[in-house]
Design a protein around this motif. Structure first.
Motif, PDB file in Angstrom:
ATOM      1  N   MET A   1     -54.169  66.846 -46.057  1.00 16.34           N
ATOM      2  CA  MET A   1     -53.358  66.825 -44.840  1.00 16.34           C
ATOM      3  C   MET A   1     -52.341  65.681 -44.900  1.00 16.34           C
ATOM      4  O   MET A   1     -51.186  65.845 -44.539  1.00 16.34           O
ATOM      5  CB  MET A   1     -54.236  66.662 -43.590  1.00 16.34           C
ATOM      6  N   TYR A   2     -52.806  64.540 -45.361  1.00 11.49           N
ATOM      7  CA  TYR A   2     -51.935  63.365 -45.491  1.00 11.49           C
ATOM      8  C   TYR A   2     -50.785  63.667 -46.452  1.00 11.49           C
ATOM      9  O   TYR A   2     -49.617  63.435 -46.144  1.00 11.49           O
ATOM     10  CB  TYR A   2     -52.768  62.178 -45.989  1.00 11.49           C
ATOM     11  N   ASP A   3     -51.118  64.219 -47.612  1.00 12.09           N
ATOM     12  CA  ASP A   3     -50.102  64.541 -48.620  1.00 12.09           C
ATOM     13  C   ASP A   3     -49.124  65.600 -48.114  1.00 12.09           C
ATOM     14  O   ASP A   3     -47.922  65.498 -48.331  1.00 12.09           O
ATOM     15  CB  ASP A   3     -50.754  65.014 -49.918  1.00 12.09           C
ATOM     16  N   ALA A   4     -49.648  66.618 -47.435  1.00 10.65           N
ATOM     17  CA  ALA A   4     -48.790  67.683 -46.913  1.00 10.65           C
ATOM     18  C   ALA A   4     -47.821  67.142 -45.865  1.00 10.65           C
ATOM     19  O   ALA A   4     -46.640  67.502 -45.840  1.00 10.65           O
ATOM     20  CB  ALA A   4     -49.634  68.810 -46.324  1.00 10.65           C
ATOM     21  N   TYR A   5     -48.305  66.252 -45.004  1.00  6.87           N
ATOM     22  CA  TYR A   5     -47.443  65.678 -43.966  1.00  6.87           C
ATOM     23  C   TYR A   5     -46.369  64.782 -44.599  1.00  6.87           C
ATOM     24  O   TYR A   5     -45.198  64.837 -44.221  1.00  6.87           O
ATOM     25  CB  TYR A   5     -48.265  64.888 -42.944  1.00  6.87           C
ATOM     26  N   LEU A   6     -46.779  63.981 -45.558  1.00  5.85           N
ATOM     27  CA  LEU A   6     -45.840  63.101 -46.248  1.00  5.85           C
ATOM     28  C   LEU A   6     -44.764  63.909 -46.969  1.00  5.85           C
ATOM     29  O   LEU A   6     -43.572  63.601 -46.878  1.00  5.85           O
ATOM     30  CB  LEU A   6     -46.582  62.194 -47.230  1.00  5.85           C
ATOM     31  N   ASP A   7     -45.163  64.973 -47.655  1.00  5.48           N
ATOM     32  CA  ASP A   7     -44.195  65.834 -48.341  1.00  5.48           C
ATOM     33  C   ASP A   7     -43.208  66.438 -47.351  1.00  5.48           C
ATOM     34  O   ASP A   7     -41.999  66.466 -47.597  1.00  5.48           O
ATOM     35  CB  ASP A   7     -44.904  66.954 -49.104  1.00  5.48           C
ATOM     36  N   ALA A   8     -43.711  66.930 -46.214  1.00  8.56           N
ATOM     37  CA  ALA A   8     -42.841  67.526 -45.195  1.00  8.56           C
ATOM     38  C   ALA A   8     -41.875  66.481 -44.630  1.00  8.56           C
ATOM     39  O   ALA A   8     -40.684  66.751 -44.457  1.00  8.56           O
ATOM     40  CB  ALA A   8     -43.677  68.142 -44.076  1.00  8.56           C
TER      41      ALA A   8
END
Length: 88
Positions: free
Chosen positions: A10-17
């Motif tokens: 979730m952290y990685d997905a939010y950062l990528d977005a």
């Protein structure tokens, strides 16, 4: 409590977005993915604020005029500009 792997995803997905300019409210982002975790939402809020600050800073490019002083220097002319800034 979320599994560490889920939290990391979730952290990685939010950062990528956020890096793509998709700066969403953390709670909404997590709810879309079926995750309810206030602690993680707080961490994502930090990323969101940093992304918003960068977006604002990118819009506030400062340009100097020839003859102006910058510290102990007088600017004569612009030599070039690029992705890292302006050279005088």
């Amino acid at each position: 409590m979320l599994e560490p792997d889920t939290t990391s995803r979730m952290y990685d997905a939010y950062l990528d977005a956020a890096m793509r300019g998709q700066i969403e409210e953390p709670e909404a982002f997590l709810l879309k993915r079926g995750v309810l975790n206030p602690a993680l939402a707080g961490e994502l809020q930090t990323i969101r604020q940093m992304a918003l600050d960068k977006k604002l800073a990118d819009k506030q490019e400062v340009e100097w005029l020839p003859g102006e002083r910058l510290g102990g220097f007088r600017l004569l002319r612009q030599l070039g500009r690029g992705g890292m800034g302006i050279v005088y």
